[in-house]
Design an enzyme around this catalytic site. Structure first.
Site, mmCIF file in Angstrom:
data_model
loop_
_atom_site.group_PDB
_atom_site.id
_atom_site.type_symbol
_atom_site.label_atom_id
_atom_site.label_comp_id
_atom_site.label_asym_id
_atom_site.label_seq_id
_atom_site.Cartn_x
_atom_site.Cartn_y
_atom_site.Cartn_z
ATOM 1 N N GLU A 1 37.890 36.477 38.151
ATOM 2 C CA GLU A 1 38.453 35.136 38.322
ATOM 3 C C GLU A 1 39.142 35.007 39.683
ATOM 4 O O GLU A 1 38.992 33.997 40.381
ATOM 5 C CB GLU A 1 39.449 34.856 37.200
ATOM 6 N N ASP B 1 37.796 32.382 42.484
ATOM 7 C CA ASP B 1 38.640 31.300 43.011
ATOM 8 C C ASP B 1 38.436 31.154 44.522
ATOM 9 O O ASP B 1 38.277 30.050 45.043
ATOM 10 C CB ASP B 1 40.103 31.590 42.688
ATOM 11 N N GLU C 1 35.137 30.368 37.167
ATOM 12 C CA GLU C 1 35.427 31.115 38.398
ATOM 13 C C GLU C 1 34.936 32.550 38.283
ATOM 14 O O GLU C 1 34.374 33.107 39.241
ATOM 15 C CB GLU C 1 36.926 31.084 38.687
#
Length: 229
Positions: free
Chosen positions: A45, A49, A121
């Site tokens: 994640e 991002d 993400e």
């Protein structure tokens, strides 16, 4: 669910995503919420991002060649925010594929927007780790294509109060006037009713919400609709 069934489900999602994984375990990891244990999708994640911010910035840079940096930043922030990513995740029915701990399962974690957005993400990062930047770029372009086509760069990401003010200023009209009509309810659950007076229409638009700011935004939205915006 048996291991064979799990693998079949992952391959099913892989086909939906349009990426054929060399290492399907990367997709499995991207779907593992931290409630499951130490081996979860948080690191993916983190990487995802950064990737989605970069790749969406790249798309915007090449699609909108005359828009200044500030507006590009506003549009990107709108596109990569959690709410948008959660909608993308819902389009792929990611909730059906998530691996959650018992507590999250009981509390309906498979429908929680923040969990689904984080998984999107993580999936972006898993595709990058599995195939490199080009398959990742292709996936990001695919999931944002419709949104990039439909957005209005002049208004996207702007709240209704800002849009209403800019609309009136551009036509040299008086600015809107906001007033509190009433505040009802207990201190912890107040409801604010406000009005937004728009001079060119000679009309007050009312709205009610749990905070003054939200009520003003709703009233401004009502005014914009009346103005055809």
């Amino acid at each position: 669910m048996s291991e064979v069934e799990k693998q079949a489900k992952l391959r099913e999602l892989s086909r939906k995503l349009g990426h054929e994984y060399q290492d399907i375990d990367l997709l499995a990891l991207a779907l593992r919420h931290r409630s499951v244990g130490a081996r979860n999708n948080e690191r993916l994640e983190f990487l995802g991002d950064s990737l989605v911010n970069f790749l969406v910035a790249d798309l915007l840079y090449h699609q909108f060649k005359t828009i200044p940096e500030g507006d590009l930043s506003r549009i990107r922030a709108y596109l990569v925010k959690g709410e948008t990513l959660a909608k993308i995740g819902a389009e792929y029915q990611l909730g059906d594929y998530l691996t959650l701990g018992p507590g999250e399962l009981k509390s309906g974690g498979h429908t929680r927007k923040s969990i689904i957005a984080d998984a999107v993400e993580a999936i972006i990062a898993s595709i990058y780790e599995d195939g490199g930047i080009e398959p990742c770029r292709a996936f990001v372009k695919r999931i944002f294509k419709g949104r990039l086509t439909d957005l209005n760069p002049k208004t996207v990401g702007k709240d209704p109060k800002t849009r209403l003010q800019e609309f009136l200023q551009s036509r040299q009209y008086e600015l809107p006037v906001y007033s509190i009509i009433s505040v009802n309810g207990a201190a912890h659950a107040q409801q604010f009713t406000v009005s937004c007076y728009v001079a060119p229409l000679k009309t007050k638009f009312e709205a009610t919400a749990g905070s003054r700011r939200k009520a003003e935004q709703k009233a401004a939205e009502n005014a914009l609709k009346a103005l055809g915006e």
